[in-house]
Design a protein around this motif. Structure first.
Motif, PDB file in Angstrom:
ATOM      1  N   ILE A  76      33.188  45.709  33.576  1.00 22.72           N
ATOM      2  CA  ILE A  76      34.338  46.047  33.834  1.00 22.72           C
ATOM      3  C   ILE A  76      35.191  45.882  33.321  1.00 22.72           C
ATOM      4  O   ILE A  76      36.542  46.032  33.159  1.00 22.72           O
ATOM      5  CB  ILE A  76      34.084  46.569  35.159  1.00 22.72           C
ATOM      6  N   PRO A  77      35.645  44.151  33.946  1.00 25.33           N
ATOM      7  CA  PRO A  77      36.686  43.857  33.446  1.00 25.33           C
ATOM      8  C   PRO A  77      37.225  43.321  31.200  1.00 25.33           C
ATOM      9  O   PRO A  77      38.329  43.895  31.465  1.00 25.33           O
ATOM     10  CB  PRO A  77      36.635  42.410  33.658  1.00 25.33           C
ATOM     11  N   LEU A  78      36.009  43.355  31.505  1.00 28.12           N
ATOM     12  CA  LEU A  78      36.424  44.252  29.195  1.00 28.12           C
ATOM     13  C   LEU A  78      36.449  45.688  29.607  1.00 28.12           C
ATOM     14  O   LEU A  78      37.938  45.685  28.669  1.00 28.12           O
ATOM     15  CB  LEU A  78      35.626  43.665  28.685  1.00 28.12           C
ATOM     16  N   ALA A  79      36.555  45.913  29.662  1.00 29.58           N
ATOM     17  CA  ALA A  79      35.989  47.533  29.538  1.00 29.58           C
ATOM     18  C   ALA A  79      38.590  47.556  30.136  1.00 29.58           C
ATOM     19  O   ALA A  79      38.996  48.380  29.054  1.00 29.58           O
ATOM     20  CB  ALA A  79      35.906  48.526  30.946  1.00 29.58           C
ATOM     21  N   ALA A  80      38.789  47.357  31.311  1.00 28.44           N
ATOM     22  CA  ALA A  80      39.923  47.182  31.594  1.00 28.44           C
ATOM     23  C   ALA A  80      41.281  46.178  30.112  1.00 28.44           C
ATOM     24  O   ALA A  80      42.380  46.971  30.138  1.00 28.44           O
ATOM     25  CB  ALA A  80      40.178  46.438  33.134  1.00 28.44           C
ATOM     26  N   ILE A 102      40.074  53.433  35.448  1.00 26.18           N
ATOM     27  CA  ILE A 102      39.835  51.943  35.085  1.00 26.18           C
ATOM     28  C   ILE A 102      40.272  51.190  36.162  1.00 26.18           C
ATOM     29  O   ILE A 102      39.576  50.239  36.979  1.00 26.18           O
ATOM     30  CB  ILE A 102      40.131  51.107  34.189  1.00 26.18           C
ATOM     31  N   ARG A 103      41.043  51.974  36.662  1.00 29.07           N
ATOM     32  CA  ARG A 103      41.962  50.615  37.879  1.00 29.07           C
ATOM     33  C   ARG A 103      40.416  51.401  39.451  1.00 29.07           C
ATOM     34  O   ARG A 103      40.673  49.979  39.781  1.00 29.07           O
ATOM     35  CB  ARG A 103      43.251  50.960  38.849  1.00 29.07           C
ATOM     36  N   MET A 108      36.323  48.904  42.859  1.00 32.45           N
ATOM     37  CA  MET A 108      35.130  48.393  43.752  1.00 32.45           C
ATOM     38  C   MET A 108      34.117  47.782  43.507  1.00 32.45           C
ATOM     39  O   MET A 108      33.934  47.115  44.094  1.00 32.45           O
ATOM     40  CB  MET A 108      34.254  50.018  43.271  1.00 32.45           C
ATOM     41  N   ARG A 109      34.618  47.588  42.107  1.00 36.65           N
ATOM     42  CA  ARG A 109      33.780  46.088  41.891  1.00 36.65           C
ATOM     43  C   ARG A 109      34.014  44.688  42.470  1.00 36.65           C
ATOM     44  O   ARG A 109      32.926  44.422  42.859  1.00 36.65           O
ATOM     45  CB  ARG A 109      34.235  45.449  39.877  1.00 36.65           C
ATOM     46  N   ASP A 110      35.681  44.638  42.576  1.00 32.67           N
ATOM     47  CA  ASP A 110      35.497  43.362  43.242  1.00 32.67           C
ATOM     48  C   ASP A 110      35.411  43.698  45.040  1.00 32.67           C
ATOM     49  O   ASP A 110      35.284  42.675  45.237  1.00 32.67           O
ATOM     50  CB  ASP A 110      37.192  43.281  43.281  1.00 32.67           C
ATOM     51  N   PHE A 111      35.545  45.184  45.580  1.00 33.53           N
ATOM     52  CA  PHE A 111      35.009  44.914  46.644  1.00 33.53           C
ATOM     53  C   PHE A 111      33.267  44.498  47.334  1.00 33.53           C
ATOM     54  O   PHE A 111      33.160  43.569  47.423  1.00 33.53           O
ATOM     55  CB  PHE A 111      35.387  46.262  47.256  1.00 33.53           C
TER      56      PHE A 111
END
Length: 154
Positions: A76-80, A102-103, A108-111
């Motif tokens: 997800i960070p790469l996608a962002a 993406i945000r 959600m990933r961070d959570f």
């Protein structure tokens, strides 16, 4: 337009779909990984081996991706990062990431990361299934169809 693949974590079945699509459409396809990969002998399909290390392949994809490109990744960070550059990102399970969603995915990933570090175990992702393969193939076909119609109009 190029399709970039975060190939270290990409299922072989998805790579095979990408190879067939690239051979059929002529779209440029480049796999980036920290290991040597075999690719079909086609002028529009290539692989790049980067050194081992945290995010080395991701950083190479970000460096090379341009507006209009498609990046295949579950990261997800790469996608962002590639979306910031005007590219799109598609997971091997067929989920399309774009500037509109993406945000929320990052949040959600961070959570979930916070939950895991506090001792809550979510069980991880479900095993890769036939419906994931089909969802990916359908999204890829939609993207390539849009690309073909854009080139036909110009």
């Amino acid at each position: 337009m190029t399709v970039w693949v975060d190939a270290d974590a990409c299922p072989v079945v998805i790579r095979d779909i990408l190879f067939r699509a690239a051979e059929r459409t002529g779209v440029a396809l480049t796999l980036i990984a920290n290991q040597a990969l075999r690719v079909p002998p086609a002028v529009n399909i290539s692989s790049v081996q980067v050194s081992s290390g945290f995010d080395v392949a991701d950083n190479e994809i970000v460096r090379r991706a341009e507006s209009g490109d498609l990046v295949i990744t579950s990261d997800i960070p790469l996608a962002a990062e590639v979306i910031e550059k005007g590219a799109l990102a598609l997971t091997p399970r067929g989920e399309l990431f774009n500037k509109d969603n993406i945000r929320a995915k990052l949040n959600m990933r961070d959570f979930m990361d916070t939950m895991r570090s506090s001792g809550v175990h979510s069980g991880g992702a479900a095993p890769f299934a036939q419906q994931d393969k089909q969802a990916f193939a359908n999204q890829l076909d939609r993207y390539l169809s849009r690309l073909r119609s854009q080139y036909a109009e110009s």
